[in-house]
Design an enzyme around this catalytic site. Structure first.
Site, PDB file in Angstrom:
ATOM      1  N   LYS A 143       0.876  -1.314   0.139  1.00 50.30           N
ATOM      2  CA  LYS A 143      -0.002  -0.040  -0.093  1.00 50.30           C
ATOM      3  C   LYS A 143       0.665   1.448  -0.096  1.00 50.30           C
ATOM      4  O   LYS A 143       0.375   2.265  -0.331  1.00 50.30           O
ATOM      5  CB  LYS A 143      -0.730  -0.112   1.244  1.00 50.30           C
ATOM      6  CG  LYS A 143      -0.436  -0.151   2.552  1.00 50.30           C
ATOM      7  CD  LYS A 143      -0.250   1.230   3.339  1.00 50.30           C
ATOM      8  CE  LYS A 143       0.523   1.167   4.647  1.00 50.30           C
ATOM      9  NZ  LYS A 143       0.841   2.565   5.147  1.00 50.30           N
ATOM     10  N   TYR A 155      11.988   1.820  -1.398  1.00 49.81           N
ATOM     11  CA  TYR A 155      10.603   0.775  -1.182  1.00 49.81           C
ATOM     12  C   TYR A 155       9.602   1.327  -2.055  1.00 49.81           C
ATOM     13  O   TYR A 155       8.892   0.615  -2.598  1.00 49.81           O
ATOM     14  CB  TYR A 155      10.743   0.653   0.239  1.00 49.81           C
ATOM     15  CG  TYR A 155       9.598  -0.384   0.575  1.00 49.81           C
ATOM     16  CD1 TYR A 155       9.699  -1.801   0.299  1.00 49.81           C
ATOM     17  CD2 TYR A 155       8.118  -0.145   1.140  1.00 49.81           C
ATOM     18  CE1 TYR A 155       8.857  -2.744   0.751  1.00 49.81           C
ATOM     19  CE2 TYR A 155       7.501  -1.013   1.358  1.00 49.81           C
ATOM     20  CZ  TYR A 155       7.627  -2.288   1.236  1.00 49.81           C
ATOM     21  OH  TYR A 155       6.722  -3.447   1.764  1.00 49.81           O
ATOM     22  N   VAL A 188       0.319  -6.632   7.842  1.00 51.13           N
ATOM     23  CA  VAL A 188       0.358  -8.017   8.041  1.00 51.13           C
ATOM     24  C   VAL A 188       1.503  -8.636   9.072  1.00 51.13           C
ATOM     25  O   VAL A 188       2.709  -8.074   8.835  1.00 51.13           O
ATOM     26  CB  VAL A 188       0.522  -8.923   6.717  1.00 51.13           C
ATOM     27  CG1 VAL A 188       0.540 -10.231   6.837  1.00 51.13           C
ATOM     28  CG2 VAL A 188      -0.253  -8.410   5.656  1.00 51.13           C
TER      29      VAL A 188
HETATM   30  P1  NAP Z   1       9.660 -11.242   5.529  1.00 48.79           P
HETATM   31  O1  NAP Z   1       8.795 -11.619   6.813  1.00 48.79           O
HETATM   32  O2  NAP Z   1      10.843 -10.623   5.870  1.00 48.79           O
HETATM   33  O3  NAP Z   1       9.684 -12.647   4.386  1.00 48.79           O
HETATM   34  C1  NAP Z   1      10.313 -11.880   3.598  1.00 48.79           C
HETATM   35  C2  NAP Z   1      11.308 -13.318   3.180  1.00 48.79           C
HETATM   36  O4  NAP Z   1      11.979 -12.960   1.992  1.00 48.79           O
HETATM   37  C3  NAP Z   1      12.657 -13.556   4.177  1.00 48.79           C
HETATM   38  O5  NAP Z   1      12.827 -14.742   3.938  1.00 48.79           O
HETATM   39  C4  NAP Z   1      13.762 -12.545   3.304  1.00 48.79           C
HETATM   40  O6  NAP Z   1      14.913 -13.177   3.854  1.00 48.79           O
HETATM   41  C5  NAP Z   1      13.269 -12.848   1.987  1.00 48.79           C
HETATM   42  N1  NAP Z   1      14.036 -11.818   1.225  1.00 48.79           N
HETATM   43  C6  NAP Z   1      13.702 -10.536   1.067  1.00 48.79           C
HETATM   44  N2  NAP Z   1      14.496  -9.893   0.252  1.00 48.79           N
HETATM   45  C7  NAP Z   1      15.265 -10.816  -0.325  1.00 48.79           C
HETATM   46  C8  NAP Z   1      16.101 -10.715  -1.553  1.00 48.79           C
HETATM   47  N3  NAP Z   1      16.547  -9.380  -2.118  1.00 48.79           N
HETATM   48  N4  NAP Z   1      17.114 -11.739  -1.851  1.00 48.79           N
HETATM   49  C9  NAP Z   1      16.656 -13.281  -1.262  1.00 48.79           C
HETATM   50  N5  NAP Z   1      15.458 -13.226  -0.277  1.00 48.79           N
HETATM   51  C10 NAP Z   1      15.052 -12.056   0.290  1.00 48.79           C
HETATM   52  O7  NAP Z   1       8.761 -10.197   4.929  1.00 48.79           O
HETATM   53  P2  NAP Z   1       6.976 -10.128   4.777  1.00 48.79           P
HETATM   54  O8  NAP Z   1       6.347  -9.174   5.631  1.00 48.79           O
HETATM   55  O9  NAP Z   1       6.410 -11.550   4.518  1.00 48.79           O
HETATM   56  O10 NAP Z   1       7.164  -9.206   3.099  1.00 48.79           O
HETATM   57  C11 NAP Z   1       6.716 -10.105   2.134  1.00 48.79           C
HETATM   58  C12 NAP Z   1       6.247  -9.258   0.860  1.00 48.79           C
HETATM   59  O11 NAP Z   1       5.109  -8.249   1.276  1.00 48.79           O
HETATM   60  C13 NAP Z   1       7.385  -8.072   0.448  1.00 48.79           C
HETATM   61  O12 NAP Z   1       7.191  -7.790  -0.837  1.00 48.79           O
HETATM   62  C14 NAP Z   1       6.758  -6.810   1.310  1.00 48.79           C
HETATM   63  O13 NAP Z   1       7.316  -5.618   0.487  1.00 48.79           O
HETATM   64  C15 NAP Z   1       5.269  -6.897   1.302  1.00 48.79           C
HETATM   65  N6  NAP Z   1       4.314  -6.380   2.249  1.00 48.79           N
HETATM   66  C16 NAP Z   1       4.260  -6.704   3.487  1.00 48.79           C
HETATM   67  C17 NAP Z   1       3.469  -6.000   4.271  1.00 48.79           C
HETATM   68  C18 NAP Z   1       3.432  -6.703   5.765  1.00 48.79           C
HETATM   69  O14 NAP Z   1       2.481  -5.799   6.607  1.00 48.79           O
HETATM   70  N7  NAP Z   1       4.102  -7.467   5.981  1.00 48.79           N
HETATM   71  C19 NAP Z   1       2.887  -4.956   4.092  1.00 48.79           C
HETATM   72  C20 NAP Z   1       3.113  -4.428   2.696  1.00 48.79           C
HETATM   73  C21 NAP Z   1       3.689  -5.282   1.741  1.00 48.79           C
HETATM   74  P3  NAP Z   1      15.785 -12.608   4.974  1.00 48.79           P
HETATM   75  O15 NAP Z   1      14.626 -12.555   6.305  1.00 48.79           O
HETATM   76  O16 NAP Z   1      16.671 -13.207   5.239  1.00 48.79           O
HETATM   77  O17 NAP Z   1      16.018 -11.071   4.680  1.00 48.79           O
END
Ligand code: NAP
Length: 260
Positions: A143, A155, A188
């Site tokens: 968002k 970002y 999330v």
């Molecule tokens: P997360 O808990 O950090 O999980 C992301 C996973 O991706 C982790 O295993 C991370 O590894 C891996 N990763 C990230 N960048 C990487 C890279 N360049 N190369 C290889 N591995 C990579 O994140 P999440 O909250 O699930 O988010 C997932 C997606 O949702 C992202 O695109 C984020 O922008 C989007 N999003 C999330 C939220 C939210 O509220 N959580 C809100 C808006 C959008 P490491 O942990 O080792 O870094």
């Protein structure tokens, strides 16, 4: 409803943790093969092993996705093992806080590399295989592309570009019957979210104030709710949905701010 994902080979970047983990698990529950691509080999193996222990199919590929060669490796390793690719979920990313005032040109470019370039690189290298299977692509955005957040130019730029590429790729890939859609989360609870909230002053107060502003049920979205929409979009059940940007956010981004 049978989603028809039996033995479909679907790559999930960042598929070991948070939203990506929920997507990997659901793909496997639906009979598909979850190909988990992420930077931490131990995290990837842990999630893949948990899926396999539960009777599902998963494969882990260690990859630092900011590197072009690693993106190619993910596609090559998947094709070498399974001979095809049916879907790509571009999910890996991190809100890395590269601001306009507090960041740097180098930091900005690095953020684009870690949040945006691999979405293109993986789609580019996967395309010949997606053409064969009439597979499809689901991107995970944010968002922040619509609302801004402050102090996170890299970002925000990446997520804005992902929305634009969703429309652009949906058009370019029409001749191949490849659909492209994006799912937008807002709030999330994941390892990334926990790290972010803890980086703020008074994290518990901040969390309570955010949650109170989420219109639907005053709660965070679950990773499973993001996964449900993502996996539905991957399936043939959404066979005429393309170029769409879907907000799975309890109304956080768009609903009237005056509602209590
Ligand atoms: P997360 O808990 O950090 O999980 C992301 C996973 O991706 C982790 O295993 C991370 O590894 C891996 N990763 C990230 N960048 C990487 C890279 N360049 N190369 C290889 N591995 C990579 O994140 P999440 O909250 O699930 O988010 C997932 C997606 O949702 C992202 O695109 C984020 O922008 C989007 N999003 C999330 C939220 C939210 O509220 N959580 C809100 C808006 C959008 P490491 O942990 O080792 O870094």
């Amino acid at each position: 409803m049978d989603l028809g994902l039996q033995d479909k080979v679907i790559i999930v970047t960042g598929g070991a943790k948070g939203i990506g983990e929920a997507i990997s698990r659901l793909i496997a529950e639906e009979g598909g093969v979850a190909v988990i691509a992420g930077r931490n080999a131990a995290d990837n193996e842990k999630t893949a092993n948990a899926i396999i222990a539960a009777g599902g199919k998963a494969f882990a590929i260690s990859s630092e996705l900011g590197k072009v060669d690693d993106c190619k490796k993910v596609i090559d390793a998947t094709v070498e093992k399974y001979g095809k690719i049916d879907g790509l979920v571009n999910n890996a990313g991190a809100n890395d806080g590269v601001g306009l005032e507090n960041g740097s040109p180098e930091g900005f470019m690095k953020s684009l590399q870690n949040n945006l370039s691999h979405y293109y690189n993986l789609a580019h290298y996967a395309l010949p295989y997606l053409k064969t299977t009439k597979g499809n692509i689901v991107n995970i955005g944010s968002k922040v592309a619509s609302t801004g957040q402050g102090n996170t130019s890299g970002y925000a730029a990446s997520k804005g570009a992902i929305n634009a590429l969703t429309r652009e790729w949906a058009v370019e890939l029409l001749p191949y019957s490849i659909r492209v859609n994006t799912v937008i989360p807002a709030e999330v609870w994941t390892p990334l979210y926990e790290t972010w909230i803890n980086s703020l002053p008074n994290p518990q107060e901040k969390l309570a104030s955010i949650t109170a502003k989420i219109p639907f049920e005053k709660r965070m979205t679950t990773s499973e709710e993001i996964a449900n929409t993502t996996v539905f979009l991957l399936s043939g059940r959404s066979g005429h949905t393309t170029g769409q940007i879907l907000y799975v956010d309890g109304g956080y981004t768009h609903l009237d701010r005056s509602i209590s």
